[in-house]
Design a protein around this motif. Structure first.
Motif, short mmCIF file in Angstrom:
data_model
loop_
_atom_site.label_atom_id
_atom_site.label_comp_id
_atom_site.label_asym_id
_atom_site.label_seq_id
_atom_site.Cartn_x
_atom_site.Cartn_y
_atom_site.Cartn_z
N PRO A 169 -26.70 35.51 2.37
CA PRO A 169 -26.43 36.29 1.58
C PRO A 169 -25.87 35.87 0.25
O PRO A 169 -25.74 34.98 0.14
CB PRO A 169 -25.21 37.12 2.59
N SER A 170 -25.76 36.80 -0.69
CA SER A 170 -25.24 36.34 -1.86
C SER A 170 -23.77 35.46 -1.97
O SER A 170 -22.95 35.87 -1.03
CB SER A 170 -25.01 37.52 -2.92
N GLY A 171 -23.77 34.56 -2.60
CA GLY A 171 -22.68 33.61 -2.62
C GLY A 171 -22.48 32.90 -1.36
O GLY A 171 -21.52 32.12 -1.42
N CYS A 172 -23.60 32.39 -0.55
CA CYS A 172 -23.53 31.54 0.58
C CYS A 172 -23.79 30.23 0.38
O CYS A 172 -23.46 29.26 1.36
CB CYS A 172 -24.48 32.06 1.65
N GLY A 173 -24.04 29.88 -0.97
CA GLY A 173 -24.21 28.56 -1.44
C GLY A 173 -25.63 27.92 -1.35
O GLY A 173 -25.66 26.68 -1.76
N LYS A 174 -26.76 28.66 -1.46
CA LYS A 174 -28.13 28.47 -1.53
C LYS A 174 -28.36 27.59 -2.84
O LYS A 174 -29.00 26.82 -3.09
CB LYS A 174 -29.43 29.58 -1.42
N THR A 175 -27.99 28.15 -3.98
CA THR A 175 -28.34 27.93 -5.30
C THR A 175 -27.56 26.54 -5.53
O THR A 175 -27.95 25.69 -6.14
CB THR A 175 -28.00 28.89 -6.59
N THR A 176 -26.47 26.31 -5.02
CA THR A 176 -25.41 25.42 -5.41
C THR A 176 -26.33 24.13 -4.57
O THR A 176 -26.44 23.18 -5.24
CB THR A 176 -24.22 25.43 -4.89
N HIS B 288 -33.32 35.68 -1.18
CA HIS B 288 -32.42 36.74 -0.27
C HIS B 288 -33.35 37.21 0.56
O HIS B 288 -32.62 37.93 1.66
CB HIS B 288 -31.96 37.81 -1.23
N ALA C 184 -18.02 25.73 -1.81
CA ALA C 184 -19.32 26.63 -1.89
C ALA C 184 -20.33 25.99 -0.89
O ALA C 184 -21.07 26.74 -0.52
CB ALA C 184 -19.66 26.13 -3.13
N PHE D 260 -12.13 26.08 -3.62
CA PHE D 260 -13.13 26.99 -2.93
C PHE D 260 -14.23 25.95 -2.46
O PHE D 260 -14.86 25.22 -3.28
CB PHE D 260 -13.55 28.19 -3.82
N GLU E 190 -12.18 31.47 0.31
CA GLU E 190 -12.36 32.43 -0.88
C GLU E 190 -11.50 33.27 -1.26
O GLU E 190 -11.20 33.67 -2.41
CB GLU E 190 -13.93 32.97 -0.48
N PHE F 81 -15.44 23.81 -5.62
CA PHE F 81 -14.89 24.20 -6.74
C PHE F 81 -13.36 24.54 -6.67
O PHE F 81 -13.07 25.71 -6.17
CB PHE F 81 -15.77 25.66 -7.41
P1 ATP Z 1 -27.07 34.32 -4.80
O1 ATP Z 1 -27.92 34.54 -3.80
O2 ATP Z 1 -26.24 35.46 -5.36
O3 ATP Z 1 -27.65 33.67 -5.96
P2 ATP Z 1 -26.02 31.85 -3.88
O4 ATP Z 1 -26.03 31.81 -2.14
O5 ATP Z 1 -27.11 31.08 -4.42
O6 ATP Z 1 -25.82 33.42 -4.01
P3 ATP Z 1 -24.29 30.03 -5.07
O7 ATP Z 1 -24.48 30.20 -6.38
O8 ATP Z 1 -24.59 28.67 -4.55
O9 ATP Z 1 -24.70 31.20 -4.13
O10 ATP Z 1 -22.51 30.25 -5.18
C1 ATP Z 1 -21.77 29.80 -3.86
C2 ATP Z 1 -20.43 30.14 -4.30
O11 ATP Z 1 -19.93 29.07 -5.18
C3 ATP Z 1 -20.07 31.51 -4.89
O12 ATP Z 1 -18.83 32.14 -4.38
C4 ATP Z 1 -19.85 31.20 -6.21
O13 ATP Z 1 -19.09 31.99 -6.90
C5 ATP Z 1 -19.36 29.66 -6.14
N1 ATP Z 1 -19.65 28.89 -7.49
C6 ATP Z 1 -20.98 28.55 -7.72
N2 ATP Z 1 -20.97 27.59 -8.85
C7 ATP Z 1 -19.61 27.65 -9.35
C8 ATP Z 1 -18.90 27.28 -10.45
N3 ATP Z 1 -19.61 26.35 -11.28
N4 ATP Z 1 -17.53 27.50 -10.30
C9 ATP Z 1 -17.09 28.17 -9.39
N5 ATP Z 1 -17.52 28.45 -8.43
C10 ATP Z 1 -18.76 28.41 -8.37
#
Ligand code: ATP
Length: 371
Positions: free
Chosen positions: A41-48, A196, A22, A20, A366, A17
């Motif tokens: 952990p939160s923000g590590c990229g799982k949901t992406t 998590h 992800a 950054f 980041e 992004f």
């Molecule tokens: P959580 O457990 O909190 O849901 P996660 O591991 O699922 O976290 P992601 O949602 O995959 O984390 O996000 C990974 C990183 O990418 C984060 O730093 C998030 O801010 C960033 N990110 C995700 N989507 C976008 C976007 N559309 N634009 C900019 N940054 C993004």
């Protein structure tokens, strides 16, 4: 993994992004019928990662295949994949039966077949006879089971689950984990589960992937991840661990001789590829350490700084010259705060990992992005 047995194949997937990263260079095969969990952990990229699998987001580079078919550019509704999210997103004005039948209706399934499949799937999620209820008449756990039934009734090849139990209280969460495992075994569909909660992933999954700052650090069975973590980060993420900084004296495959301050020479196993002469971290799990009387040939001597009684176990924090050690005992032997003790563990309890680097490339990016 044999290709025909491979449900999902990600090859060098990146998602950036702006500046950054992800998800970085993620390669992973998930077998047909596997219960696979992604944790970190939160923000590590799982949901992406999950969103790219679902088709709700696209990789910046790399390939994604499901049963050998290229998915890049294929819209979500054309993928053989369904997703269950944390917020159940049930239609409030429709009954449970109508919610579950929604996708079947869209596919113009014949009425009797539809009723049969809805009945069967509600049985599977332990909600038989609840067809006529509205979502608001159900508990959170029941609503999540309806969401699960709605996804499963379409017989997807792969089911993605994004923190599906996140909104439930702990007790319900634990009982749903058992049900989730039972359902997955019953239907045999490949589950990719994001959470998590390390304990949740451990109790349900055949294999686990641990992500940290966009990088998949390790993929293995729960036992292997716990006993043979690939990095200091994984060791800490999947349960408490104690680290001692050591110098590597010699290497024979994955067997190391190390020099630990105060403790002396230790022969232990560890991650492949740590160089002789380098500094590394020796990891010891809290439950493998014993508290003994001070001055009885213990590995280290120290002072008890905290005691927590947890029913079957007692947890201690012992301050030593090498830092504070977390120790979990079976509660048979009690020691009180401020008493002087020895702590000891067998060489077989030690596992060597590379020294954690101060800043990963991603952390740099980041911080640069957020600065
Ligand atoms: P959580 O457990 O909190 O849901 P996660 O591991 O699922 O976290 P992601 O949602 O995959 O984390 O996000 C990974 C990183 O990418 C984060 O730093 C998030 O801010 C960033 N990110 C995700 N989507 C976008 C976007 N559309 N634009 C900019 N940054 C993004």
């Amino acid at each position: 993994m044999n290709d025909s047995k491979c449900a999902i194949s990600l090859r060098e997937v990146n998602r950036t992004f702006d500046d950054f990263v992800a998800v970085r260079d993620l390669s992973l095969n998930i077998a047909d019928g596997e219960f696979f969990s992604l944790i970190g952990p939160s923000g590590c990229g799982k949901t992406t990662t999950l969103r790219m699998l679902a088709g709700l987001d696209s990789p910046t580079s790399g390939s994604i295949e499901v049963h050998g078919k290229d998915m890049v550019g294929v819209p979500p509704y054309r993928r053989p994949i369904n997703t269950v999210f944390q917020n159940y997103a049930l239609f409030p004005h429709l009954t449970v039966g109508e919610n579950v039948a929604f996708g079947l209706r869209e596919r113009k399934t014949e009425r009797r077949e539809m009723a049969r499949r809805v009945g069967e799937i509600l049985e599977l999620v332990h909600l038989p006879g609840k067809e006529k209820r509205r979502p608001r008449e159900l508990s959170g756990g029941q609503q999540q089971r309806v969401a699960l039934a709605r996804a499963l009734v379409l017989k997807p090849e792969v089911l993605l689950l994004d923190e599906p139990l996140g909104a439930l209280d702990l007790k319900l969460r634990r009982s749903m984990q058992g049900l989730m495992k039972e359902i997955q075994r019953e239907v045999g569909i490949t589950f990719v589960y994001v959470t998590h909660d390390q304990e949740e992933a451990f109790s349900m999954s055949s294999r686990i992937g641990i992500m940290n700052r966009g990088i998949l650090e390790q993929v293995d069975t729960p036992q292997a991840v716990y006993r043979r973590p690939a990095s200091a980060f994984v060791a800490d993420f999947v349960g408490a661990s104690n680290h001692v900084t050591v110098e590597v004296l010699s290497v024979a495959g994955t067997r190391y001789r190390v020099a630990a301050p105060t403790i002396g020479t230790v022969d232990c196993d560890g991650v492949d590829g740590i160089a002789s002469g380098s500094t590394a971290a020796m990891v010891v799990r809290p439950e493998l350490i014993s508290i003994v009387d001070s001055g009885t040939g213990a590995s280290l001597s120290g002072t008890i700084r905290d005691v927590s009684y947890n029913g079957p176990t007692v947890d201690y924090l012992v301050e030593t010259g090498l830092g504070t050690f977390a120790i979990k005992t079976d509660g048979q032997r009690l020691a009180s705060i401020d008493s002087s003790v020895g702590i000891t563990w067998p060489a077989s309890a030690c596992w060597l990992v590379p020294m954690p680097s101060e800043l990963s490339a991603n952390e740099t990016s980041e911080e640069a992005t957020s600065a």
